[in-house]
Design a protein around this motif. Structure first.
Motif, PDB file in Angstrom:
ATOM      1  N   TRP A  70      13.938  -9.222   5.312  1.00 57.35           N
ATOM      2  CA  TRP A  70      14.815  -8.258   5.952  1.00 57.35           C
ATOM      3  C   TRP A  70      14.134  -6.911   6.162  1.00 57.35           C
ATOM      4  N   SER A  71      13.475  -6.413   5.149  1.00 61.19           N
ATOM      5  CA  SER A  71      12.895  -5.061   5.227  1.00 61.19           C
ATOM      6  C   SER A  71      11.424  -5.039   5.605  1.00 61.19           C
ATOM      7  N   GLY A  72      10.726  -6.165   5.396  1.00 56.74           N
ATOM      8  CA  GLY A  72       9.295  -6.198   5.638  1.00 56.74           C
ATOM      9  C   GLY A  72       8.480  -5.653   4.480  1.00 56.74           C
ATOM     10  N   ASP A  73       9.146  -5.174   3.423  1.00 56.89           N
ATOM     11  CA  ASP A  73       8.446  -4.665   2.246  1.00 56.89           C
ATOM     12  C   ASP A  73       7.825  -5.815   1.463  1.00 56.89           C
ATOM     13  N   GLY A  74       6.982  -5.467   0.519  1.00 64.30           N
ATOM     14  CA  GLY A  74       6.409  -6.478  -0.362  1.00 64.30           C
ATOM     15  C   GLY A  74       4.898  -6.526  -0.289  1.00 64.30           C
ATOM     16  N   VAL A  75       4.304  -7.068  -1.346  1.00 67.24           N
ATOM     17  CA  VAL A  75       2.852  -7.215  -1.445  1.00 67.24           C
ATOM     18  C   VAL A  75       2.499  -8.682  -1.241  1.00 67.24           C
ATOM     19  N   THR A  76       1.598  -8.951  -0.320  1.00 67.88           N
ATOM     20  CA  THR A  76       1.244 -10.335  -0.001  1.00 67.88           C
ATOM     21  C   THR A  76      -0.170 -10.678  -0.454  1.00 67.88           C
ATOM     22  N   ALA A  77      -0.412 -11.966  -0.598  1.00 70.05           N
ATOM     23  CA  ALA A  77      -1.751 -12.438  -0.956  1.00 70.05           C
ATOM     24  C   ALA A  77      -2.754 -12.061   0.129  1.00 70.05           C
ATOM     25  N   LYS A  78      -2.325 -12.039   1.373  1.00 73.12           N
ATOM     26  CA  LYS A  78      -3.218 -11.673   2.474  1.00 73.12           C
ATOM     27  C   LYS A  78      -3.701 -10.240   2.311  1.00 73.12           C
ATOM     28  N   GLN A  79      -2.793  -9.323   1.949  1.00 73.16           N
ATOM     29  CA  GLN A  79      -3.183  -7.932   1.724  1.00 73.16           C
ATOM     30  C   GLN A  79      -4.200  -7.824   0.595  1.00 73.16           C
ATOM     31  N   VAL A  80      -3.946  -8.550  -0.480  1.00 71.46           N
ATOM     32  CA  VAL A  80      -4.845  -8.515  -1.633  1.00 71.46           C
ATOM     33  C   VAL A  80      -6.211  -9.086  -1.258  1.00 71.46           C
ATOM     34  N   ALA A  81      -6.217 -10.188  -0.518  1.00 74.14           N
ATOM     35  CA  ALA A  81      -7.481 -10.808  -0.115  1.00 74.14           C
ATOM     36  C   ALA A  81      -8.309  -9.848   0.736  1.00 74.14           C
ATOM     37  N   GLU A  82      -7.659  -9.172   1.676  1.00 71.26           N
ATOM     38  CA  GLU A  82      -8.369  -8.218   2.534  1.00 71.26           C
ATOM     39  C   GLU A  82      -8.934  -7.060   1.721  1.00 71.26           C
ATOM     40  N   ALA A  83      -8.153  -6.578   0.751  1.00 76.37           N
ATOM     41  CA  ALA A  83      -8.616  -5.469  -0.089  1.00 76.37           C
ATOM     42  C   ALA A  83      -9.812  -5.888  -0.932  1.00 76.37           C
ATOM     43  N   LEU A  84      -9.751  -7.086  -1.491  1.00 80.62           N
ATOM     44  CA  LEU A  84     -10.854  -7.561  -2.319  1.00 80.62           C
ATOM     45  C   LEU A  84     -12.122  -7.777  -1.496  1.00 80.62           C
ATOM     46  N   ASP A  85     -11.955  -8.219  -0.264  1.00 81.91           N
ATOM     47  CA  ASP A  85     -13.118  -8.368   0.623  1.00 81.91           C
ATOM     48  C   ASP A  85     -13.767  -7.013   0.888  1.00 81.91           C
ATOM     49  N   GLN A  86     -12.938  -5.990   1.098  1.00 82.89           N
ATOM     50  CA  GLN A  86     -13.459  -4.645   1.323  1.00 82.89           C
ATOM     51  C   GLN A  86     -14.170  -4.127   0.076  1.00 82.89           C
ATOM     52  N   PHE A  87     -13.602  -4.399  -1.082  1.00 81.48           N
ATOM     53  CA  PHE A  87     -14.236  -3.982  -2.336  1.00 81.48           C
ATOM     54  C   PHE A  87     -15.605  -4.632  -2.497  1.00 81.48           C
ATOM     55  N   LYS A  88     -15.660  -5.915  -2.187  1.00 75.55           N
ATOM     56  CA  LYS A  88     -16.929  -6.641  -2.319  1.00 75.55           C
ATOM     57  C   LYS A  88     -17.991  -6.037  -1.405  1.00 75.55           C
ATOM     58  N   THR A  89     -17.586  -5.748  -0.175  1.00 76.32           N
ATOM     59  CA  THR A  89     -18.506  -5.137   0.781  1.00 76.32           C
ATOM     60  C   THR A  89     -18.976  -3.762   0.303  1.00 76.32           C
ATOM     61  N   GLY A  90     -18.069  -3.041  -0.362  1.00 78.02           N
ATOM     62  CA  GLY A  90     -18.387  -1.701  -0.839  1.00 78.02           C
ATOM     63  C   GLY A  90     -19.091  -1.655  -2.181  1.00 78.02           C
ATOM     64  N   GLY A  91     -19.395  -2.813  -2.741  1.00 79.90           N
ATOM     65  CA  GLY A  91     -20.136  -2.847  -3.993  1.00 79.90           C
ATOM     66  C   GLY A  91     -19.312  -2.644  -5.247  1.00 79.90           C
ATOM     67  N   VAL A  92     -17.998  -2.853  -5.159  1.00 76.53           N
ATOM     68  CA  VAL A  92     -17.139  -2.709  -6.335  1.00 76.53           C
ATOM     69  C   VAL A  92     -17.432  -3.831  -7.324  1.00 76.53           C
ATOM     70  N   LYS A  93     -17.611  -3.457  -8.589  1.00 77.54           N
ATOM     71  CA  LYS A  93     -17.980  -4.432  -9.619  1.00 77.54           C
ATOM     72  C   LYS A  93     -16.946  -4.569 -10.734  1.00 77.54           C
ATOM     73  N   ALA A  94     -15.917  -3.746 -10.702  1.00 76.36           N
ATOM     74  CA  ALA A  94     -14.847  -3.817 -11.698  1.00 76.36           C
ATOM     75  C   ALA A  94     -13.524  -3.514 -11.012  1.00 76.36           C
ATOM     76  N   LEU A  95     -12.465  -4.134 -11.495  1.00 74.94           N
ATOM     77  CA  LEU A  95     -11.183  -4.049 -10.808  1.00 74.94           C
ATOM     78  C   LEU A  95     -10.064  -3.696 -11.781  1.00 74.94           C
ATOM     79  N   ASP A  96      -9.239  -2.723 -11.370  1.00 82.25           N
ATOM     80  CA  ASP A  96      -8.022  -2.374 -12.107  1.00 82.25           C
ATOM     81  C   ASP A  96      -6.824  -2.742 -11.246  1.00 82.25           C
ATOM     82  N   ILE A  97      -5.856  -3.402 -11.835  1.00 80.60           N
ATOM     83  CA  ILE A  97      -4.648  -3.806 -11.116  1.00 80.60           C
ATOM     84  C   ILE A  97      -3.470  -3.125 -11.789  1.00 80.60           C
ATOM     85  N   PHE A  98      -2.817  -2.215 -11.063  1.00 77.71           N
ATOM     86  CA  PHE A  98      -1.675  -1.470 -11.591  1.00 77.71           C
ATOM     87  C   PHE A  98      -0.393  -2.121 -11.074  1.00 77.71           C
TER      88      PHE A  98
END
Length: 227
Positions: free
Chosen positions: A48-76
């Motif tokens: 109804w609202s379009g809100d929410g966190v999806t696996a697709k969003q997380v996958a895209e973010a993790l791909d960007q982190f990998k490209t940027g050399g991120v080696k540790a991850l915090d999930i809040f």
């Protein structure tokens, strides 16, 4: 059909916390070689609202982190839960991240959001934060055979969740299943006693507190630039 009252309460807590903090549903920021995912909304997209966190969003973010050399991850996490299949996918994505994974429960980790939390190598819960586990639920339409089939799926998913919790917490599957059936709410101390969290934030190391401040500063900077 309305969701269980417990989920409605959890959603209200999550929405209020998000309103106070000013953080949107999902953010991915990085500081040096450390990245952070802020999961501050329900799991899965709301029809109804379009809100929410999806696996697709997380996958895209993790791909960007990998490209940027991120080696540790915090999930809040501050989430009332949601779609169990999206939660499973997010859990799997985080587990595949090649580096340290630290989960921080900031406000509430309820229902499917608790499965996401189980992906952490280390789980830290804020002193005033809340956990809630329960059996999975669904809405079904159809014949008696359809209802029986859905019941079988729910039983299977309950077992999957119980086994995942048990593996991470060190508890017996049967005990975890009983807590789920009873719909169990836990404060930080209770979550630690039962193995759902490794530490309570005030007991965590100074390094973790410094990191949280650095990441929050990064979020504020991004918000200022976007204004």
């Amino acid at each position: 059909m309305k969701p269980p009252a417990s989920l409605q309460v959890a959603r209200q807590i999550s929405a209020r916390h998000r309103e106070v903090t000013g953080r949107p549903a999902f953010q991915a920021v990085s500081t040096g070689d450390r990245g952070a995912l802020y999961i501050y909304e329900q799991i899965g997209q709301d029809w109804w609202s379009g809100d929410g966190v999806t696996a697709k969003q997380v996958a895209e973010a993790l791909d960007q982190f990998k490209t940027g050399g991120v080696k540790a991850l915090d999930i809040f996490i501050n989430s009332p839960g949601g779609d169990i299949f999206e939660a499973k996918a997010i859990h799997s994505l985080i587990r595949r991240f090649e580096g340290e994974r630290v989960v921080h429960v900031d406000g509430i980790a309820a229902s499917a959001a608790t499965l996401v939390a189980m992906a952490g190598d280390r789980i830290i819960t804020a002193p005033a934060a809340t956990w809630m586990i329960h059996e999975v639920w669904a809405v079904a339409v159809g014949t008696a055979a359809d209802m029986l089939a859905m019941a079988g799926v729910l039983e299977m998913e309950n077992r999957t969740f119980a086994e995942t919790y048990a593996k991470r917490t060190g508890q017996k599957v049967e005990d975890v299943a009983a807590w789920m059936a009873a719909e169990t709410w836990m404060n930080a101390e209770q979550a630690k006693e039962r193995g759902f969290t490794d530490d309570i934030a005030d007991e965590a190391t100074g390094d973790a507190s410094a990191l949280a401040k650095a990441l929050n500063d990064a979020v504020l900077t991004l918000r200022t630039l976007a204004a």
